[in-house]
Design a protein around this motif. Sequence first.
Motif, PDB file in Angstrom:
ATOM      1  N   TRP A 153      52.942 -21.375 -22.814  1.00 37.52           N
ATOM      2  CA  TRP A 153      53.438 -21.764 -24.130  1.00 37.52           C
ATOM      3  C   TRP A 153      52.850 -20.856 -25.209  1.00 37.52           C
ATOM      4  CZ3 TRP A 153      52.459 -27.781 -23.667  1.00 37.52           C
ATOM      5  CH2 TRP A 153      53.337 -28.306 -22.733  1.00 37.52           C
ATOM      6  N   ALA A 154      51.530 -20.625 -25.113  1.00 37.34           N
ATOM      7  CA  ALA A 154      50.881 -19.764 -26.108  1.00 37.34           C
ATOM      8  C   ALA A 154      51.422 -18.343 -26.044  1.00 37.34           C
ATOM      9  CB  ALA A 154      49.374 -19.769 -25.887  1.00 37.34           C
ATOM     10  N   VAL A 155      51.562 -17.824 -24.813  1.00 35.55           N
ATOM     11  CA  VAL A 155      52.082 -16.460 -24.644  1.00 35.55           C
ATOM     12  C   VAL A 155      53.504 -16.361 -25.182  1.00 35.55           C
ATOM     13  CG1 VAL A 155      52.772 -14.732 -22.931  1.00 35.55           C
ATOM     14  CG2 VAL A 155      50.589 -15.918 -22.688  1.00 35.55           C
ATOM     15  N   THR A 156      54.305 -17.360 -24.876  1.00 31.01           N
ATOM     16  CA  THR A 156      55.715 -17.351 -25.300  1.00 31.01           C
ATOM     17  C   THR A 156      55.836 -17.464 -26.818  1.00 31.01           C
ATOM     18  OG1 THR A 156      56.364 -18.393 -23.227  1.00 31.01           O
ATOM     19  CG2 THR A 156      57.947 -18.468 -25.029  1.00 31.01           C
ATOM     20  N   LEU A 157      55.036 -18.335 -27.415  1.00 29.90           N
ATOM     21  CA  LEU A 157      55.074 -18.479 -28.872  1.00 29.90           C
ATOM     22  C   LEU A 157      54.705 -17.172 -29.568  1.00 29.90           C
ATOM     23  CD1 LEU A 157      53.485 -22.012 -29.467  1.00 29.90           C
ATOM     24  CD2 LEU A 157      55.798 -21.288 -30.091  1.00 29.90           C
ATOM     25  N   LEU A 158      53.655 -16.530 -29.075  1.00 30.67           N
ATOM     26  CA  LEU A 158      53.218 -15.277 -29.681  1.00 30.67           C
ATOM     27  C   LEU A 158      54.277 -14.185 -29.503  1.00 30.67           C
ATOM     28  CD1 LEU A 158      50.877 -13.889 -31.147  1.00 30.67           C
ATOM     29  CD2 LEU A 158      49.936 -13.266 -28.915  1.00 30.67           C
ATOM     30  N   GLY A 159      54.812 -14.067 -28.284  1.00 30.94           N
ATOM     31  CA  GLY A 159      55.843 -13.049 -28.023  1.00 30.94           C
ATOM     32  C   GLY A 159      57.099 -13.293 -28.834  1.00 30.94           C
ATOM     33  N   SER A 160      57.528 -14.557 -28.905  1.00 29.21           N
ATOM     34  CA  SER A 160      58.736 -14.884 -29.673  1.00 29.21           C
ATOM     35  C   SER A 160      58.543 -14.587 -31.150  1.00 29.21           C
ATOM     36  CB  SER A 160      59.102 -16.356 -29.480  1.00 29.21           C
ATOM     37  OG  SER A 160      59.370 -16.641 -28.122  1.00 29.21           O
ATOM     38  N   LEU A 161      57.321 -14.867 -31.660  1.00 34.29           N
ATOM     39  CA  LEU A 161      57.030 -14.586 -33.062  1.00 34.29           C
ATOM     40  C   LEU A 161      57.133 -13.094 -33.350  1.00 34.29           C
ATOM     41  CD1 LEU A 161      56.071 -15.564 -35.839  1.00 34.29           C
ATOM     42  CD2 LEU A 161      53.714 -15.307 -35.019  1.00 34.29           C
ATOM     43  N   PHE A 162      56.584 -12.261 -32.453  1.00 33.77           N
ATOM     44  CA  PHE A 162      56.684 -10.816 -32.614  1.00 33.77           C
ATOM     45  C   PHE A 162      58.143 -10.363 -32.638  1.00 33.77           C
ATOM     46  CE2 PHE A 162      52.161 -10.180 -31.300  1.00 33.77           C
ATOM     47  CZ  PHE A 162      51.806  -9.316 -32.327  1.00 33.77           C
ATOM     48  N   ILE A 163      58.939 -10.889 -31.721  1.00 33.37           N
ATOM     49  CA  ILE A 163      60.352 -10.487 -31.629  1.00 33.37           C
ATOM     50  C   ILE A 163      61.106 -10.897 -32.894  1.00 33.37           C
ATOM     51  CG2 ILE A 163      62.507 -10.828 -30.356  1.00 33.37           C
ATOM     52  CD1 ILE A 163      60.795 -11.195 -27.821  1.00 33.37           C
ATOM     53  N   TRP A 164      60.837 -12.104 -33.399  1.00 31.07           N
ATOM     54  CA  TRP A 164      61.487 -12.566 -34.629  1.00 31.07           C
ATOM     55  C   TRP A 164      61.120 -11.674 -35.816  1.00 31.07           C
ATOM     56  CZ3 TRP A 164      64.626 -16.796 -36.163  1.00 31.07           C
ATOM     57  CH2 TRP A 164      65.078 -17.596 -35.111  1.00 31.07           C
ATOM     58  N   VAL A 165      59.837 -11.371 -35.939  1.00 34.20           N
ATOM     59  CA  VAL A 165      59.385 -10.545 -37.050  1.00 34.20           C
ATOM     60  C   VAL A 165      59.995  -9.147 -36.977  1.00 34.20           C
ATOM     61  CG1 VAL A 165      57.374  -9.412 -38.075  1.00 34.20           C
ATOM     62  CG2 VAL A 165      57.242 -11.815 -37.421  1.00 34.20           C
ATOM     63  N   LEU A 166      59.994  -8.553 -35.783  1.00 38.45           N
ATOM     64  CA  LEU A 166      60.564  -7.212 -35.620  1.00 38.45           C
ATOM     65  C   LEU A 166      62.060  -7.214 -35.935  1.00 38.45           C
ATOM     66  CD1 LEU A 166      58.761  -5.984 -32.359  1.00 38.45           C
ATOM     67  CD2 LEU A 166      58.359  -5.220 -34.703  1.00 38.45           C
ATOM     68  N   SER A 167      62.750  -8.288 -35.546  1.00 37.30           N
ATOM     69  CA  SER A 167      64.187  -8.385 -35.845  1.00 37.30           C
ATOM     70  C   SER A 167      64.431  -8.405 -37.348  1.00 37.30           C
ATOM     71  CB  SER A 167      64.772  -9.657 -35.208  1.00 37.30           C
ATOM     72  OG  SER A 167      64.594  -9.676 -33.815  1.00 37.30           O
ATOM     73  N   LEU A 168      63.614  -9.177 -38.072  1.00 36.50           N
ATOM     74  CA  LEU A 168      63.785  -9.281 -39.518  1.00 36.50           C
ATOM     75  C   LEU A 168      63.433  -7.974 -40.221  1.00 36.50           C
ATOM     76  CD1 LEU A 168      62.326 -12.855 -40.168  1.00 36.50           C
ATOM     77  CD2 LEU A 168      64.722 -12.172 -40.147  1.00 36.50           C
ATOM     78  N   VAL A 169      62.339  -7.323 -39.776  1.00 37.60           N
ATOM     79  CA  VAL A 169      61.950  -6.042 -40.387  1.00 37.60           C
ATOM     80  C   VAL A 169      63.055  -5.010 -40.180  1.00 37.60           C
ATOM     81  CG1 VAL A 169      60.337  -4.109 -40.215  1.00 37.60           C
ATOM     82  CG2 VAL A 169      59.477  -6.449 -40.189  1.00 37.60           C
ATOM     83  N   MET A 170      63.644  -4.994 -38.985  1.00 37.19           N
ATOM     84  CA  MET A 170      64.685  -4.026 -38.664  1.00 37.19           C
ATOM     85  C   MET A 170      65.927  -4.225 -39.529  1.00 37.19           C
ATOM     86  SD  MET A 170      66.346  -3.329 -34.894  1.00 37.19           S
ATOM     87  CE  MET A 170      66.847  -5.056 -34.723  1.00 37.19           C
ATOM     88  N   ILE A 171      66.394  -5.451 -39.640  1.00 33.57           N
ATOM     89  CA  ILE A 171      67.617  -5.690 -40.401  1.00 33.57           C
ATOM     90  C   ILE A 171      67.369  -5.530 -41.905  1.00 33.57           C
ATOM     91  CG2 ILE A 171      67.338  -8.186 -40.665  1.00 33.57           C
ATOM     92  CD1 ILE A 171      70.609  -6.308 -39.874  1.00 33.57           C
ATOM     93  N   LEU A 172      66.156  -5.870 -42.374  1.00 32.66           N
ATOM     94  CA  LEU A 172      65.841  -5.690 -43.788  1.00 32.66           C
ATOM     95  C   LEU A 172      65.844  -4.219 -44.174  1.00 32.66           C
ATOM     96  CD1 LEU A 172      62.998  -8.318 -44.399  1.00 32.66           C
ATOM     97  CD2 LEU A 172      65.289  -8.317 -45.410  1.00 32.66           C
ATOM     98  N   THR A 173      65.406  -3.362 -43.263  1.00 26.68           N
ATOM     99  CA  THR A 173      65.408  -1.929 -43.535  1.00 26.68           C
ATOM    100  C   THR A 173      66.830  -1.415 -43.721  1.00 26.68           C
ATOM    101  OG1 THR A 173      63.401  -1.669 -42.215  1.00 26.68           O
ATOM    102  CG2 THR A 173      64.664   0.326 -42.678  1.00 26.68           C
ATOM    103  N   VAL A 174      67.746  -1.902 -42.888  1.00 25.59           N
ATOM    104  CA  VAL A 174      69.141  -1.465 -42.992  1.00 25.59           C
ATOM    105  C   VAL A 174      69.781  -2.021 -44.267  1.00 25.59           C
ATOM    106  CG1 VAL A 174      71.397  -1.505 -41.873  1.00 25.59           C
ATOM    107  CG2 VAL A 174      69.334  -1.278 -40.489  1.00 25.59           C
ATOM    108  N   TYR A 175      69.468  -3.276 -44.591  1.00 27.01           N
ATOM    109  CA  TYR A 175      70.004  -3.852 -45.831  1.00 27.01           C
ATOM    110  C   TYR A 175      69.465  -3.118 -47.058  1.00 27.01           C
ATOM    111  CZ  TYR A 175      72.658  -7.914 -44.217  1.00 27.01           C
ATOM    112  OH  TYR A 175      73.618  -8.730 -43.672  1.00 27.01           O
ATOM    113  N   SER A 176      68.210  -2.684 -46.986  1.00 29.27           N
ATOM    114  CA  SER A 176      67.623  -1.996 -48.132  1.00 29.27           C
ATOM    115  C   SER A 176      68.374  -0.703 -48.433  1.00 29.27           C
ATOM    116  CB  SER A 176      66.147  -1.706 -47.885  1.00 29.27           C
ATOM    117  OG  SER A 176      65.974  -0.736 -46.867  1.00 29.27           O
ATOM    118  N   ARG A 177      68.977  -0.090 -47.410  1.00 36.28           N
ATOM    119  CA  ARG A 177      69.771   1.126 -47.643  1.00 36.28           C
ATOM    120  C   ARG A 177      70.940   0.826 -48.571  1.00 36.28           C
ATOM    121  NH1 ARG A 177      74.297   3.223 -44.577  1.00 36.28           N
ATOM    122  NH2 ARG A 177      74.656   5.423 -45.076  1.00 36.28           N
ATOM    123  N   PHE A 178      71.596  -0.317 -48.380  1.00 37.20           N
ATOM    124  CA  PHE A 178      72.699  -0.681 -49.266  1.00 37.20           C
ATOM    125  C   PHE A 178      72.191  -0.942 -50.681  1.00 37.20           C
ATOM    126  CE2 PHE A 178      75.042  -1.516 -45.342  1.00 37.20           C
ATOM    127  CZ  PHE A 178      76.299  -1.046 -45.685  1.00 37.20           C
TER     128      PHE A 178
END
Length: 281
Positions: A153-178
Amino acid sequence: MGSGNWIVDNLNSALATWNEKLTEIWTLISTSPEEFKGGGIWDVILNIHDALRAIGYALLVLFFVAGVVKTCGSFTELKRPEVAVKTFVRFALAQGAVTYGLELMMTLFSIAQGAVSTIMDASGLTAMSDTALPDEMVTIIEDVGFLESIPLWAVTLLGSLFIWVLSLVMILTVYSRFFKLYMATAIAPIPLASFAGQPSSSIGVAFIKSYAAICLEGCMIVLACIIFSQFAAAPPAIADDTMAAATIVWNYIGELVFNMLVLVGAIKMSDRLVRELMGLG
C-alpha cells in the motif's frame, strides 16, 4: 471497471491519468490558437491586440523621433537624401510590422505547425501508446496476503503520487505554451513598434526570436513524445519472482517513474533547448 484489488486499481488509476494526459498532449500539439478551447480565448486576444495597435502607432512616432535624435548628429544631417530615405523607409516598415504583425506571426506559427505535422507523419505514430500494468504484476499483487500487502500500500501510494504529479507537470508545460502564444500575440504591437528607431530595434528582434522559439517548442515536444514512445516501447522488466512482492512492485514502479521522468524532463526543457539549438536567445 475495477479489479477488486485496491493496490491494482490505484496503480491503474494513476496510469490511466498518465495515458489521458499523453493523449491530450498529442491532440493539443497539433491544435492552433484559433481552435484551442473553441476559439473563445483567441477572440479576446484579438480584441486586445487591436486595442494595443493604437498604442503601437503612437509608439512608432516616439521610437522614430528617439532614433533620429540618437543616430543623427544634427537635423542638417537628416536633410541628406540617403539618410532621409533610409530613416523613413525604416518608419514605413515598422508601421507595416505593427499593422500586419498578426498576419506575420500567424505565418510563423503555420510554418512551425507544418513542421510538427511533418514530424508526426514521418514518425508513423497516430497516437501515443498506452502504458498498462502487466498481467504478471497484477497476479503477483493479487496473490499477496493481507499482512504482506501492507507495505505494498505504501509503495503503491508513493508510486501513484509520483505518476500523478508527473502527469500534471507534463500537461501544464504544454498548456503554458498556449498561454505564451496568447500573451505574445496580445502585446505584439508594442514591441514591433520599436523597429521605427534603429537603437530600439533590438527590442523587436528579441520579440520575434522569442515568438519563433515559442512556436518551435511544439516541434521539440512532439519529438520528445516520439523518442519516449521508442525509449519506453518495452515495459519495465518484472524482477525475480522469488523476491518479496513489495520489492518487485517497488522495482517496477521505480523503473516506470524513471521512464516518465525522462519524458517530462525533455518536455520541460523544450523551451531552453530550442533557444540553444536555433540561437534564439
